[in-house]
Design a protein around this motif. Structure first.
Motif, short mmCIF file in Angstrom:
data_model
loop_
_atom_site.label_atom_id
_atom_site.label_comp_id
_atom_site.label_asym_id
_atom_site.label_seq_id
_atom_site.Cartn_x
_atom_site.Cartn_y
_atom_site.Cartn_z
N ARG A 1 31.31 -30.25 19.70
CA ARG A 1 31.14 -29.30 18.60
C ARG A 1 29.65 -29.04 18.42
O ARG A 1 28.84 -29.98 18.36
N CYS A 2 29.29 -27.76 18.34
CA CYS A 2 27.89 -27.37 18.23
C CYS A 2 27.66 -26.59 16.94
O CYS A 2 28.38 -25.64 16.65
N LEU B 1 24.45 -24.78 14.34
CA LEU B 1 23.10 -24.23 14.38
C LEU B 1 22.33 -24.70 13.15
O LEU B 1 22.92 -25.01 12.11
N GLU C 1 20.76 -23.00 11.14
CA GLU C 1 21.07 -22.11 10.03
C GLU C 1 22.30 -22.56 9.26
O GLU C 1 22.46 -22.26 8.07
N ASP C 2 23.20 -23.30 9.93
CA ASP C 2 24.41 -23.79 9.26
C ASP C 2 24.08 -24.82 8.19
O ASP C 2 24.90 -25.07 7.29
N ASP D 1 33.52 -28.80 8.34
CA ASP D 1 33.84 -28.54 9.74
C ASP D 1 33.65 -29.79 10.59
O ASP D 1 34.44 -30.08 11.50
N GLU E 1 23.61 -17.69 23.79
CA GLU E 1 24.49 -16.76 23.09
C GLU E 1 25.83 -16.63 23.82
O GLU E 1 26.90 -16.65 23.18
N LEU F 1 27.85 -20.09 23.54
CA LEU F 1 28.40 -20.42 22.22
C LEU F 1 29.19 -19.26 21.62
O LEU F 1 29.90 -19.46 20.62
N GLU F 2 29.03 -18.07 22.20
CA GLU F 2 29.65 -16.85 21.65
C GLU F 2 29.22 -16.65 20.20
O GLU F 2 30.03 -16.39 19.31
N ARG F 3 27.89 -16.79 19.97
CA ARG F 3 27.30 -16.57 18.65
C ARG F 3 26.07 -15.68 18.79
O ARG F 3 25.34 -15.78 19.79
N ASP F 4 25.86 -14.84 17.81
CA ASP F 4 24.70 -13.94 17.81
C ASP F 4 23.45 -14.72 17.41
O ASP F 4 23.37 -15.28 16.31
N LEU F 5 22.48 -14.78 18.32
CA LEU F 5 21.24 -15.52 18.07
C LEU F 5 20.03 -14.59 18.05
O LEU F 5 18.90 -15.03 18.26
#
Length: 312
Positions: free
Chosen positions: A189-190, A192, A194-195, A205, A300, A303-307
């Motif tokens: 589990r990763c 960021l 910012e989280d 989570d 990006e 992780l399929e996340r916008d960085l």
């Protein structure tokens, strides 16, 4: 024997210390009392330092040269978990596990069903934050700047183990992929950096991932290991370095090796702290942009996340 089944493996200067302390509050989670035991970091021996010799302070270089064994043996490591009772999750946090080339395989051989967690931070600010920590600890010559340190290294070498630690730590996707070669994706589990601004959601989570109750209240008011700039009291540092070797040798025999380490040794001096906002200087960010941009884009996709905010 009660062995770890959870590892918080990185990244450094991304909030792992705070998360470690928050996880410790959960009654179903036992976190190793010693943060960063780093037992699996270098299973085949410790490589040489990666800092430029003309930028490293004399006292730090001498402390490392004469340092006792840093990492615990397997027996010492297992003993760190003697306090486990009925906790479901038994964990430890060693952020440098992210960059150890042989660490994922070593952890897998020890605990193949273990869960792996990471927090990742904007590589520009994370590298600068780590520089401030190293500077605070007297690793560099007085007055050495972040850009000067970067400029002294060959950053074109993509063999990550030859890049300076400040930089090679931040090629996140390459390090994560080493874990994915041995651990199933659902065991990882990763988060960021910012989280962390919504810590309640992050912990919810994390607890779901670990399979423990999400109904436990956690005190998140304290922040840990914030970046600081520090000046060393060099008079104290000088006195420490004048201690006869025979006395130092006696201390090594009477104090546990996991405590008497170079990490503890270089913090023996008196420090004066001043909190600073951690933002990578613009000149260094411009210098690092062509190096980190492809790495961020790779992450990006992984992780399929916008960085995109990391590049602004």
């Amino acid at each position: 024997m009660k062995h770890p089944n959870f590892f918080l493996v990185g990244a450094s200067k991304a909030g792992t210390t705070s998360l470690y302390h928050y996880l410790k509050q959960h009654p179903d989670i036992f976190m190793c009392p010693e943060k960063e035991p780093s037992h699996f970091l270098f299973p085949y021996g410790v490589p040489p330092l990666m800092f430029s010799d003309d930028l490293m302070s004399h006292s730090f270089r001498e402390n490392i040269k004469n340092a006792p064994r840093v990492f615990p043996t397997r027996e010492e490591y297992i003993a760190m978990f003697d306090g486990v009772r009925e906790e479901k999750i038994i964990g430890e946090a060693s952020p440098d596990y992210l960059i150890g080339p042989d660490t994922p395989q070593a952890i897998f051989e020890f605990a193949p069903s273990a869960k792996i967690m990471l927090i990742l931070r904007n590589p520009f600010d994370a590298a600068y934050s780590e520089f401030l920590m190293n500077q605070r600890d007297g690793e560099f010559k007085e007055g050495a700047t972040f850009l000067e340190l970067l400029s002294a290294e060959d950053l074109s070498d993509r063999d990550l183990q030859k890049l300076p630690k400040l930089i090679r730590t931040r090629f996140y996707s390459k390090h994560i992929n080493r874990y994915l070669e041995v651990f199933p994706k659902d065991q990882m589990r990763c988060f960021l950096f910012e989280d962390l601004y919504n810590m309640d959601q992050l912990l919810n989570d994390a607890f779901e991932f670990l399979g423990v109750s999400t109904q436990i209240r956690i005190d998140t008011t304290l922040k840990y290991n914030a970046a600081k700039a520090q000046t060393i009291d060099y008079r104290t540092d000088l006195i420490r370095n004048l201690i006869p070797p025979s006395i130092k040798s006696g201390l090594k025999k009477t104090i546990p090796a996991s405590f008497y380490s170079w990490y503890w040794n270089r913090r023996l001096g008196v420090h004066q702290s001043e909190k600073l906002p951690v933002k990578c200087p613009e000149d260094a960010k411009e210098y690092l942009m062509p190096i980190f941009t492809p790495a961020i884009q790779e992450l990006e996709e992984l992780l399929e996340r916008d960085l995109s905010l990391w590049l602004k």
